[in-house]
Design a protein around this motif. Sequence first.
Motif, mmCIF file in Angstrom:
data_model
loop_
_atom_site.group_PDB
_atom_site.id
_atom_site.type_symbol
_atom_site.label_atom_id
_atom_site.label_comp_id
_atom_site.label_asym_id
_atom_site.label_seq_id
_atom_site.Cartn_x
_atom_site.Cartn_y
_atom_site.Cartn_z
ATOM 1 N N TRP A 55 0.828 -1.202 0.000
ATOM 2 C CA TRP A 55 0.000 0.000 0.000
ATOM 3 C C TRP A 55 0.868 1.259 0.000
ATOM 4 C CZ3 TRP A 55 -2.940 2.250 4.710
ATOM 5 C CH2 TRP A 55 -3.850 3.217 4.289
ATOM 6 N N ALA A 56 1.900 1.281 0.843
ATOM 7 C CA ALA A 56 2.789 2.441 0.914
ATOM 8 C C ALA A 56 3.515 2.666 -0.418
ATOM 9 C CB ALA A 56 3.797 2.267 2.049
ATOM 10 N N LEU A 57 3.979 1.599 -1.041
ATOM 11 C CA LEU A 57 4.660 1.749 -2.326
ATOM 12 C C LEU A 57 3.685 2.197 -3.422
ATOM 13 C CD1 LEU A 57 7.081 -1.314 -2.258
ATOM 14 C CD2 LEU A 57 7.702 1.102 -2.240
ATOM 15 N N HIS A 58 2.462 1.722 -3.369
ATOM 16 C CA HIS A 58 1.446 2.166 -4.332
ATOM 17 C C HIS A 58 1.199 3.668 -4.183
ATOM 18 C CE1 HIS A 58 -2.240 2.296 -6.709
ATOM 19 N NE2 HIS A 58 -2.810 2.925 -5.693
ATOM 20 N N LEU A 59 1.063 4.122 -2.943
ATOM 21 C CA LEU A 59 0.826 5.547 -2.703
ATOM 22 C C LEU A 59 2.034 6.398 -3.085
ATOM 23 C CD1 LEU A 59 -1.081 5.387 0.695
ATOM 24 C CD2 LEU A 59 -2.037 5.781 -1.586
ATOM 25 N N ALA A 60 3.227 5.802 -3.033
ATOM 26 C CA ALA A 60 4.442 6.522 -3.409
ATOM 27 C C ALA A 60 4.648 6.550 -4.928
ATOM 28 C CB ALA A 60 5.656 5.886 -2.742
ATOM 29 N N PRO A 88 -8.834 7.398 -9.585
ATOM 30 C CA PRO A 88 -10.284 7.236 -9.482
ATOM 31 C C PRO A 88 -10.642 5.751 -9.423
ATOM 32 C CG PRO A 88 -9.655 8.132 -11.639
ATOM 33 C CD PRO A 88 -8.418 8.009 -10.829
ATOM 34 N N GLY A 89 -11.485 5.394 -8.483
ATOM 35 C CA GLY A 89 -11.913 4.007 -8.340
ATOM 36 C C GLY A 89 -10.934 3.121 -7.602
ATOM 37 N N CYS A 90 -9.871 3.672 -7.028
ATOM 38 C CA CYS A 90 -8.857 2.889 -6.330
ATOM 39 C C CYS A 90 -9.170 2.872 -4.835
ATOM 40 C CB CYS A 90 -7.473 3.487 -6.573
ATOM 41 S SG CYS A 90 -6.153 2.643 -5.690
ATOM 42 N N VAL A 91 -9.372 1.677 -4.295
ATOM 43 C CA VAL A 91 -9.709 1.546 -2.875
ATOM 44 C C VAL A 91 -8.543 2.002 -2.001
ATOM 45 C CG1 VAL A 91 -10.336 -0.095 -1.082
ATOM 46 C CG2 VAL A 91 -11.338 -0.313 -3.339
ATOM 47 N N GLY A 92 -7.321 1.643 -2.371
ATOM 48 C CA GLY A 92 -6.156 2.046 -1.592
ATOM 49 C C GLY A 92 -5.989 3.549 -1.503
ATOM 50 N N CYS A 93 -6.223 4.225 -2.612
ATOM 51 C CA CYS A 93 -6.129 5.687 -2.605
ATOM 52 C C CYS A 93 -7.252 6.301 -1.782
ATOM 53 C CB CYS A 93 -6.161 6.228 -4.034
ATOM 54 S SG CYS A 93 -4.660 5.866 -4.972
ATOM 55 N N ARG A 94 -8.436 5.735 -1.873
ATOM 56 C CA ARG A 94 -9.558 6.270 -1.087
ATOM 57 C C ARG A 94 -9.320 6.068 0.397
ATOM 58 N NH1 ARG A 94 -15.410 5.819 -3.022
ATOM 59 N NH2 ARG A 94 -15.457 7.199 -1.236
ATOM 60 N N LEU A 95 -8.736 4.922 0.789
ATOM 61 C CA LEU A 95 -8.431 4.688 2.200
ATOM 62 C C LEU A 95 -7.407 5.697 2.718
ATOM 63 C CD1 LEU A 95 -8.292 0.795 2.398
ATOM 64 C CD2 LEU A 95 -9.978 2.293 3.456
ATOM 65 N N ALA A 96 -6.529 6.157 1.826
ATOM 66 C CA ALA A 96 -5.514 7.137 2.213
ATOM 67 C C ALA A 96 -6.039 8.565 2.121
ATOM 68 C CB ALA A 96 -4.281 6.982 1.331
ATOM 69 N N GLY A 97 -7.293 8.724 1.702
ATOM 70 C CA GLY A 97 -7.869 10.060 1.597
ATOM 71 C C GLY A 97 -7.543 10.757 0.294
ATOM 72 N N ARG A 98 -7.076 10.000 -0.688
ATOM 73 C CA ARG A 98 -6.753 10.583 -1.989
ATOM 74 C C ARG A 98 -7.836 10.231 -2.996
ATOM 75 N NH1 ARG A 98 -0.395 9.004 -2.732
ATOM 76 N NH2 ARG A 98 0.336 10.014 -0.846
ATOM 77 N N GLY A 99 -7.892 11.003 -4.042
ATOM 78 C CA GLY A 99 -8.785 10.693 -5.149
ATOM 79 C C GLY A 99 -10.240 11.028 -4.912
ATOM 80 N N ARG A 100 -10.544 11.637 -3.811
ATOM 81 C CA ARG A 100 -11.926 12.039 -3.564
ATOM 82 C C ARG A 100 -12.132 13.419 -4.134
ATOM 83 N NH1 ARG A 100 -12.669 10.030 2.645
ATOM 84 N NH2 ARG A 100 -12.399 7.846 2.180
ATOM 85 N N SER A 101 -13.108 13.539 -4.965
ATOM 86 C CA SER A 101 -13.389 14.860 -5.510
ATOM 87 C C SER A 101 -14.193 15.632 -4.482
ATOM 88 C CB SER A 101 -14.166 14.747 -6.818
ATOM 89 O OG SER A 101 -15.383 14.082 -6.586
ATOM 90 N N SER A 102 -13.787 16.854 -4.274
ATOM 91 C CA SER A 102 -14.519 17.659 -3.296
ATOM 92 C C SER A 102 -15.848 18.055 -3.905
ATOM 93 C CB SER A 102 -13.713 18.899 -2.910
ATOM 94 O OG SER A 102 -13.449 19.657 -4.061
#
Length: 120
Positions: A55-60, A88-102
């Motif tokens: 997960w950390a490497l994916h986010l990096a 968009p549509g990535c569960v790992g990114c959403r768990l990290a608080g990324r990829g959410r459109s305001s």
Amino acid sequence: MSAHQYDEGHTIAGWTGCAVATVGCVVLGLGVVMVSVPVLAGGGVIVALGLLVTWALHLAGWGKPPGRRPRAEWGMRTRDRSARDGHPGCVGCRLAGRGRSSAAVVPVAEPEAVTADVGG
């Protein structure tokens, strides 16, 4: 022409996570054979560590976004520059608080005053 015709998702994050999880599974297997709860717990911790490392490497940026990538980005050492904003549509990114459109803030119109004609 490359031997691989499909984007199989070979990434640094994927291979590293797989290697760590494999070590964890071997330790879990040893724990079963040795009937040792501490070894089983250690194997479980290593498997969980494999998940966190992946997960950390994916986010990096060392993983890949969901779906197909352009052929130029199929190489394992190609870093994903879009990971910082989240996929968009990535569960790992959403768990990290990324990829959410305001959500756009839309002002709500105040309700008009209702005058009731009471009485006659």
